[in-house]
Design a protein around this motif. Sequence first.
Motif, PDB file in Angstrom:
ATOM      1  N   ALA A   1       0.903  -1.132   0.083  1.00 51.86           N
ATOM      2  CA  ALA A   1      -0.072   0.049   0.012  1.00 51.86           C
ATOM      3  C   ALA A   1       0.791   1.357  -0.043  1.00 51.86           C
ATOM      4  N   PRO A   2       2.020   1.368   0.700  1.00 51.12           N
ATOM      5  CA  PRO A   2       2.817   2.480   0.649  1.00 51.12           C
ATOM      6  C   PRO A   2       3.326   2.886  -0.412  1.00 51.12           C
ATOM      7  N   GLU A   3       3.362   1.951  -1.566  1.00 51.21           N
ATOM      8  CA  GLU A   3       3.925   2.148  -2.917  1.00 51.21           C
ATOM      9  C   GLU A   3       2.947   2.159  -3.947  1.00 51.21           C
ATOM     10  N   THR A   4       1.558   2.146  -3.604  1.00 52.63           N
ATOM     11  CA  THR A   4       0.749   1.887  -4.616  1.00 52.63           C
ATOM     12  C   THR A   4      -0.446   2.942  -4.432  1.00 52.63           C
ATOM     13  N   GLY A   5      -0.514   3.767  -3.309  1.00 55.13           N
ATOM     14  CA  GLY A   5      -1.670   4.649  -3.097  1.00 55.13           C
ATOM     15  C   GLY A   5      -1.937   4.650  -1.988  1.00 55.13           C
ATOM     16  N   GLY A   6      -1.798   3.832  -1.101  1.00 54.13           N
ATOM     17  CA  GLY A   6      -2.264   3.962   0.395  1.00 54.13           C
ATOM     18  C   GLY A   6      -3.667   3.250   0.659  1.00 54.13           C
ATOM     19  N   ARG A   7      -4.287   3.495   1.588  1.00 54.16           N
ATOM     20  CA  ARG A   7      -5.694   3.143   2.104  1.00 54.16           C
ATOM     21  C   ARG A   7      -6.423   4.232   2.338  1.00 54.16           C
ATOM     22  N   ARG A   8      -6.800   5.129   1.772  1.00 52.77           N
ATOM     23  CA  ARG A   8      -7.524   6.175   2.079  1.00 52.77           C
ATOM     24  C   ARG A   8      -8.920   6.051   2.867  1.00 52.77           C
ATOM     25  N   SER A   9      -9.039   6.895   3.931  1.00 56.15           N
ATOM     26  CA  SER A   9     -10.136   6.534   4.772  1.00 56.15           C
ATOM     27  C   SER A   9     -10.688   7.857   4.872  1.00 56.15           C
ATOM     28  N   SER A  10     -11.740   8.395   4.518  1.00 54.74           N
ATOM     29  CA  SER A  10     -12.490   9.691   4.579  1.00 54.74           C
ATOM     30  C   SER A  10     -12.871   9.949   6.071  1.00 54.74           C
ATOM     31  N   PHE A  11     -13.347   8.510   6.995  1.00 56.86           N
ATOM     32  CA  PHE A  11     -13.759   8.845   8.049  1.00 56.86           C
ATOM     33  C   PHE A  11     -12.357   9.250   8.894  1.00 56.86           C
ATOM     34  N   VAL A  12     -11.255   8.620   8.621  1.00 58.51           N
ATOM     35  CA  VAL A  12     -10.140   9.084   9.491  1.00 58.51           C
ATOM     36  C   VAL A  12      -9.574  10.614   9.064  1.00 58.51           C
ATOM     37  N   ARG A  13      -9.751  10.784   7.830  1.00 58.13           N
ATOM     38  CA  ARG A  13      -9.254  12.087   7.417  1.00 58.13           C
ATOM     39  C   ARG A  13     -10.142  13.325   8.062  1.00 58.13           C
ATOM     40  N   ARG A  14     -11.448  12.915   8.346  1.00 61.14           N
ATOM     41  CA  ARG A  14     -12.339  13.738   8.754  1.00 61.14           C
ATOM     42  C   ARG A  14     -12.726  14.019  10.209  1.00 61.14           C
ATOM     43  N   LEU A  15     -11.909  13.165  10.904  1.00 66.86           N
ATOM     44  CA  LEU A  15     -11.966  13.056  12.373  1.00 66.86           C
ATOM     45  C   LEU A  15     -11.870  14.647  13.026  1.00 66.86           C
ATOM     46  N   VAL A  16     -12.684  14.847  13.989  1.00 68.50           N
ATOM     47  CA  VAL A  16     -12.880  15.976  14.620  1.00 68.50           C
ATOM     48  C   VAL A  16     -11.397  16.546  15.193  1.00 68.50           C
ATOM     49  N   VAL A  17     -10.610  15.572  15.761  1.00 71.57           N
ATOM     50  CA  VAL A  17      -9.500  15.966  16.293  1.00 71.57           C
ATOM     51  C   VAL A  17      -8.534  16.573  15.364  1.00 71.57           C
ATOM     52  N   TRP A  18      -8.705  16.585  14.037  1.00 74.40           N
ATOM     53  CA  TRP A  18      -7.666  17.254  13.021  1.00 74.40           C
ATOM     54  C   TRP A  18      -8.304  18.739  13.040  1.00 74.40           C
ATOM     55  N   ARG A  19      -9.631  19.092  13.129  1.00 75.01           N
ATOM     56  CA  ARG A  19     -10.087  20.135  13.101  1.00 75.01           C
ATOM     57  C   ARG A  19      -9.760  21.154  14.366  1.00 75.01           C
ATOM     58  N   TRP A  20      -9.633  20.365  15.655  1.00 74.75           N
ATOM     59  CA  TRP A  20      -8.968  20.999  16.634  1.00 74.75           C
ATOM     60  C   TRP A  20      -7.530  21.357  16.286  1.00 74.75           C
ATOM     61  N   MET A  21      -6.773  20.421  15.923  1.00 73.19           N
ATOM     62  CA  MET A  21      -5.401  20.892  15.426  1.00 73.19           C
ATOM     63  C   MET A  21      -5.365  21.901  14.520  1.00 73.19           C
ATOM     64  N   ARG A  22      -6.070  21.776  13.428  1.00 75.74           N
ATOM     65  CA  ARG A  22      -6.236  23.276  12.829  1.00 75.74           C
ATOM     66  C   ARG A  22      -6.161  24.575  13.349  1.00 75.74           C
ATOM     67  N   ASP A  23      -7.250  24.538  14.333  1.00 76.98           N
ATOM     68  CA  ASP A  23      -7.688  25.887  15.188  1.00 76.98           C
ATOM     69  C   ASP A  23      -6.630  25.999  16.138  1.00 76.98           C
ATOM     70  N   PHE A  24      -5.696  24.866  16.548  1.00 77.81           N
ATOM     71  CA  PHE A  24      -4.475  25.355  17.623  1.00 77.81           C
ATOM     72  C   PHE A  24      -3.913  26.629  17.036  1.00 77.81           C
ATOM     73  N   PHE A  25      -3.453  26.509  15.785  1.00 83.11           N
ATOM     74  CA  PHE A  25      -2.492  27.581  15.151  1.00 83.11           C
ATOM     75  C   PHE A  25      -2.986  28.714  14.859  1.00 83.11           C
ATOM     76  N   PRO A  26      -4.247  29.206  13.789  1.00 85.51           N
ATOM     77  CA  PRO A  26      -4.686  28.105  13.231  1.00 85.51           C
ATOM     78  C   PRO A  26      -3.867  27.881  11.740  1.00 85.51           C
ATOM     79  N   VAL A  27      -4.524  26.747  11.126  1.00 86.38           N
ATOM     80  CA  VAL A  27      -3.778  26.607   9.789  1.00 86.38           C
ATOM     81  C   VAL A  27      -5.169  26.735   8.531  1.00 86.38           C
ATOM     82  N   SER A  28      -4.562  27.485   7.599  1.00 90.46           N
ATOM     83  CA  SER A  28      -5.605  27.765   6.545  1.00 90.46           C
ATOM     84  C   SER A  28      -4.903  27.617   5.188  1.00 90.46           C
ATOM     85  N   LEU A  29      -5.793  27.337   4.170  1.00 92.00           N
ATOM     86  CA  LEU A  29      -5.404  27.065   2.902  1.00 92.00           C
ATOM     87  C   LEU A  29      -6.252  28.058   1.766  1.00 92.00           C
TER      88      LEU A  29
END
Length: 343
Positions: free
Chosen positions: A61-89
Amino acid sequence: MQIKFAPLSVPIARRRQTVGAMTWVILVPLSLTIYALLLWWNYTRALALAYMTWVLFWDTAPETGGRRSSFVRRLVVWRWMRDFFPVSLRKLADLDPSRNYVFGYHPHGIISLGAWVNFGTEATGSSSLFPGINLRLLTLSQNFSLPIFREILLWLSITSVSKKSVEAILNKGPGHSACIVVGGAQESLYAHPGELNLVLKKRLGFVKIAIQNGASLVPILSFGENEVYDVHPTKKGTTIYAGQQLIKNTFGWTIPVFLGRGVFNYSLGVLPHRRPITSVVGVPVHPEEVVGHPINPKTLTNEELMEITRRVHDVYMQRLVEIWDQFKDELAPNRVKELTFVE
């Protein structure tokens, strides 16, 4: 050193933000601790050994694109981390989902926190900002030898930065793209607050692989990435610098002498400082537009390929300078020097 303590009574929202940042800090040690416990317990030892055997010999998987999980990518903890700095795009142009892209992220900073939040998670909505672009953030292959932590990386759609991995991603179909932190470990040694020093002059490989696979290049300049840790400068010729280079040449990564903050103090710890990070995604560089005609990589000689690579690389560097000039007064008002290509 005088330690400045943080107040104990703060809003619950800030406590959640600290939990988000701390979650990122402890991911590796927590993963290794859990795996060590699985090895230690008699009931789980065989399972732990079988898992590591699968990791080392079968999992591609590391060499063929991974195992993307929308659930893990959208966990609320990452939004908390975003707001800690905050990070923007931010983006300066739309991207055509019928094309493939190699994104270049600059600077590396100590550990590319802006890249993690913006492109390893959905905390800032990168998928919505670039519809149809299936982007994977790339990291050192060694990280996929770390049990459990590697699975988190793969769920976040973070994969290996090897050539094999990049080509596998770009050949999955329209929209599939890779994000490379181009400056790597060497650039982390230049991550001084108030400065933006890029290791890019001789980094032609990511441009070459884009051309060979018919992809365009997208420059990303992340303002504030170098501000979240305080870095002790190490000069060439010193013992510390020699040790850092030895580690980099041996393992592919190195350790800058840096200092962050703690949970309850502002001046001593491994947590990053609460300083904003804004990643600006620039206008894409299309190789065929740079040279003025369509490119068939299969018919190019090595000399022709390198000539095109250098021309595209020059335009790519200029796009970074343009982003800097456009946003430096807004996003880097306390800079002590201008954007510099140091190596």
